[in-house]
Design a protein around this motif. Sequence first.
Motif, PDB file in Angstrom:
ATOM      1  N   ALA A  95       0.835  -1.200   0.000  1.00 26.44           N
ATOM      2  CA  ALA A  95       0.000   0.000   0.000  1.00 26.44           C
ATOM      3  C   ALA A  95       0.866   1.245   0.000  1.00 26.44           C
ATOM      4  N   VAL A  96       0.536   2.186  -0.881  1.00 29.94           N
ATOM      5  CA  VAL A  96       1.215   3.485  -0.961  1.00 29.94           C
ATOM      6  C   VAL A  96       0.150   4.566  -0.825  1.00 29.94           C
ATOM      7  N   ARG A  97       0.384   5.512   0.078  1.00 25.02           N
ATOM      8  CA  ARG A  97      -0.582   6.571   0.365  1.00 25.02           C
ATOM      9  C   ARG A  97       0.037   7.935   0.073  1.00 25.02           C
ATOM     10  N   THR A  98      -0.771   8.817  -0.524  1.00 24.44           N
ATOM     11  CA  THR A  98      -0.293  10.171  -0.804  1.00 24.44           C
ATOM     12  C   THR A  98      -1.460  11.148  -0.704  1.00 24.44           C
ATOM     13  N   PRO A  99      -1.234  12.381  -0.237  1.00 19.05           N
ATOM     14  CA  PRO A  99      -2.342  13.339  -0.115  1.00 19.05           C
ATOM     15  C   PRO A  99      -2.700  13.960  -1.454  1.00 19.05           C
ATOM     16  N   THR A 100      -3.955  14.395  -1.568  1.00 24.25           N
ATOM     17  CA  THR A 100      -4.397  15.155  -2.739  1.00 24.25           C
ATOM     18  C   THR A 100      -4.626  16.619  -2.375  1.00 24.25           C
ATOM     19  N   ILE A 101      -4.290  16.992  -1.140  1.00 18.74           N
ATOM     20  CA  ILE A 101      -4.339  18.373  -0.695  1.00 18.74           C
ATOM     21  C   ILE A 101      -2.921  18.821  -0.380  1.00 18.74           C
ATOM     22  N   VAL A 102      -2.696  20.111  -0.328  1.00 16.93           N
ATOM     23  CA  VAL A 102      -1.379  20.649   0.018  1.00 16.93           C
ATOM     24  C   VAL A 102      -1.143  20.438   1.508  1.00 16.93           C
ATOM     25  N   ALA A 127       1.973  20.734   4.599  1.00 18.48           N
ATOM     26  CA  ALA A 127       3.288  21.311   4.883  1.00 18.48           C
ATOM     27  C   ALA A 127       4.224  20.329   5.548  1.00 18.48           C
ATOM     28  N   ASN A 128       3.676  19.253   6.139  1.00 19.16           N
ATOM     29  CA  ASN A 128       4.524  18.213   6.708  1.00 19.16           C
ATOM     30  C   ASN A 128       3.778  16.888   6.638  1.00 19.16           C
ATOM     31  N   PRO A 129       4.485  15.775   6.708  1.00 21.01           N
ATOM     32  CA  PRO A 129       3.860  14.466   6.462  1.00 21.01           C
ATOM     33  C   PRO A 129       2.953  13.981   7.579  1.00 21.01           C
ATOM     34  N   ASN A 130       2.736  14.772   8.625  1.00 25.06           N
ATOM     35  CA  ASN A 130       1.854  14.355   9.710  1.00 25.06           C
ATOM     36  C   ASN A 130       0.489  15.034   9.659  1.00 25.06           C
ATOM     37  N   ILE A 131       0.259  15.873   8.662  1.00 22.78           N
ATOM     38  CA  ILE A 131      -1.032  16.542   8.506  1.00 22.78           C
ATOM     39  C   ILE A 131      -1.983  15.609   7.766  1.00 22.78           C
ATOM     40  N   THR A 132      -3.141  15.362   8.366  1.00 26.60           N
ATOM     41  CA  THR A 132      -4.112  14.473   7.745  1.00 26.60           C
ATOM     42  C   THR A 132      -4.950  15.231   6.726  1.00 26.60           C
ATOM     43  N   GLY A 133      -5.697  14.485   5.936  1.00 31.46           N
ATOM     44  CA  GLY A 133      -6.562  15.076   4.924  1.00 31.46           C
ATOM     45  C   GLY A 133      -6.795  14.095   3.796  1.00 31.46           C
ATOM     46  N   ALA A 134      -7.535  14.519   2.808  1.00 22.90           N
ATOM     47  CA  ALA A 134      -7.915  13.651   1.698  1.00 22.90           C
ATOM     48  C   ALA A 134      -6.684  13.208   0.910  1.00 22.90           C
ATOM     49  N   GLY A 135      -6.777  12.010   0.358  1.00 19.84           N
ATOM     50  CA  GLY A 135      -5.658  11.494  -0.409  1.00 19.84           C
ATOM     51  C   GLY A 135      -6.050  10.313  -1.267  1.00 19.84           C
ATOM     52  N   ARG A 136      -5.028   9.599  -1.726  1.00 23.66           N
ATOM     53  CA  ARG A 136      -5.247   8.411  -2.561  1.00 23.66           C
ATOM     54  C   ARG A 136      -4.436   7.260  -1.998  1.00 23.66           C
ATOM     55  N   LEU A 137      -5.013   6.073  -2.139  1.00 30.84           N
ATOM     56  CA  LEU A 137      -4.409   4.834  -1.679  1.00 30.84           C
ATOM     57  C   LEU A 137      -4.215   3.922  -2.884  1.00 30.84           C
TER      58      LEU A 137
END
Length: 777
Positions: free
Chosen positions: A391-398, A400-410
């Motif tokens: 599994a690889v996860r990446t955000p689709t929102i801007v 500023a650091n990798p600990n901020i949650t929000g919408a993304g893609r898996l």
Amino acid sequence: MKLPLSACVRALASRLIAIPVIACALLPNTALAQPSIPSSDDQNAVKTLGTITVEGGQPSSLPAHIPATVETVRRKDIENNINATDSEDALKYLPSLNVRRRYIGDYDHAVLASRASGTGNSARSLVYADGILLSNLLGNGASFTPRWGMVTPEEIERVDVLYGPFSAAYPGNSVGAVVDYVTRMPKTLEAHAKFSGFSQRFDLYSTDRSFNGGQASASIGSKSGDWSWWFNVNQLHSNGQPIAFANRLLSSSVAGGAGTVVSGAIADRNPRNQDWLLLGTTGQTQTIQDHAKLKLAYDFSPSVRASYTLGWWRNDALRSSESYLRDAAGDPVYGGVVNINNRQYTLNAADFAPTRSQFEHFMHGLSIKSNTRGTWDWEVAASLYDYARDAVRTPTIVVANPNITGAGRLTDQRGTGWNSVAAKGIWRPQGAQGAHLLTFGYQRSQHKLRTQVSDTPDWISGGATAQFSAFNGKTELHSVYVQDAWRIAPAWRLTSGLRVEHWRAFDGAVANGTQSQPFVERREHQVSPKAALAFQAALEWVLKASTGRAYRMPTIAELYQGSIATNLIVNNDPNLRPEKSWTTELSAERDLGNGLARATFFFENTRDALYSQTNVSVVPNVTNIQNIDAIRTRGFELAYQGNDVLWRGFDLSSSLTFADSIITRNDKFPDSVGKWQPRVPRWRANGVASWRADNQWSYSLGVRYSGPQFGTLDNGDPNGRAYTGFSQYFVADLRIRYRIDRQWAISVGIDNLNNANYWAFHPYPQRTLFSELRFEL
């Protein structure tokens, strides 16, 4: 007349590696040990007809009696000469090979290049561990790296490399090279442990800091009666340097004063010498990799053994980013409209997007083989490689650091993998010393790709919701082969073979959020002849000629990864033709007593080569994986390997490769005709000099050189020293080892001693320091 020591040292350190290769190889009183590559068949064929030979220990899975180029590196060479943290490090100084490892622990881009195949052609080589396939033939390219993590440096007994498609026992992916890792299997109780650390000071653009890591490994094994076993565990912590950079072309900007005024952008030129700005780093990888390996063997009789291997690899990785841009308050800027020197640029979520990856893979291998060395021997084997979690996860929102949650893609590839079954027979009609050795067999392999891309409300830990896209498919290869090694006369051996293959691609489909489109099943039938001739011209000289046909079938990703637009499948071609190569090799080897000097000329003609390109013969133009009509490669390789050269305890190995690889026809993209094949430099050289001062101290100095190369088909990227460029390089490596006593040893080393800044699309590591403590029972 012997060369003076100072002259040899200066030559070795220079960029003209040809000097030590040729001059030192022809020293009249230096000696060379013929590379002894253990074979599963002939324990006595030493220094005869240039064939694969045996020193004892674990047998290679490579076939016997292949009079083509074979190279070997052994456990003692790795321990004394190589700062090895990953299994691919063992290949570092072998002729014509290059592994594009961007940082220690690189798990998804460390692909193998060979004589006529660059690092964009991962499917043109095969990597095995004890005969179990590690090559990722689901696709072709930088992201389909062999599963190096299934082997650790501490468990390697030997690495054997067969150059070229000259054995009928291997599919057409062997056109570049076949690499087989032979791992340890003990005869008595033994235990090993290793603790190591490494540190790199990386200074590029506005990044100047240290990146560190460490590794711990332990092994234990024994043999009791008919049972033998081996268990190895390893953990690697690695903080890699940035490998990518957010950027914008100056030509893409809009003049004006709108947007947040920022500073910190780095002005530079891209590989095509266009002005651009580097805005910050991406792809700085923190990886924790765990490995475990269990091997069991049971002897049913003195000549029949069953073996089982279980491998496990887990990886938790975070790739983070850092913006160089600062607003008026000095705070970093990661998104929105920015203004640099009165020009506007828009930053989107993908520019600085971090990723989180979690992988858990399993490998199984089971074999039963006989080893009577009489009239008949046989072997049956099966293996499985399974993506249990991927599994690889990446955000689709801007962010500023990798600990901020929000919408993304898996992106989930669970269920992906490959499996194989094989049966082999060996017939010696006149016995082990007879004129003929006939090998024949049946092989079946299947590859399955399952890629599901979904939206998720929380890119760090959220579950999959709506489907964004999907790619699925399978390929299957059934093969039968026969090969006869015929000693025509005492000084002549002819090895001839034939491989017949039936390939099919099926269950292919591509989908977006609302539509799914299947592909029609495809089938191909291919016949690949092989032939090799060896002649013992004199006691010191062996002449060899080999030729072989190879069909490299399209991979699942090449066939099926595309997209759907207006109810049509685009950006892929499920009707890609297989690559077809004729490869020929002519070699002369001279035994100098304590070593071997070799000159090899190689020739390869490839039709329908598979590359991503833009088809300019249609309107609108189409960019996807396509067949290039013809590529021609001509070259030579000089290699030398010697023990006790110049003085006792001083060993030297070196190689020089020239490859003139040219695209000779490409109707879909005529601008590429007459240009160099991408990522295949004309000149490459490797060398390592080692000195065993006594039973405790050893020293080694290695050098690696690659000449200019291009990353594009039209060679329109002359500036290799830039992000996405491909540069020439010369680097030196140092290692010092001290054996405290029979059980303890310490080592220190430096890779890239001269701190070269060089590129293969991404920046390679800069000067890296190593330390190591080893224990053996």
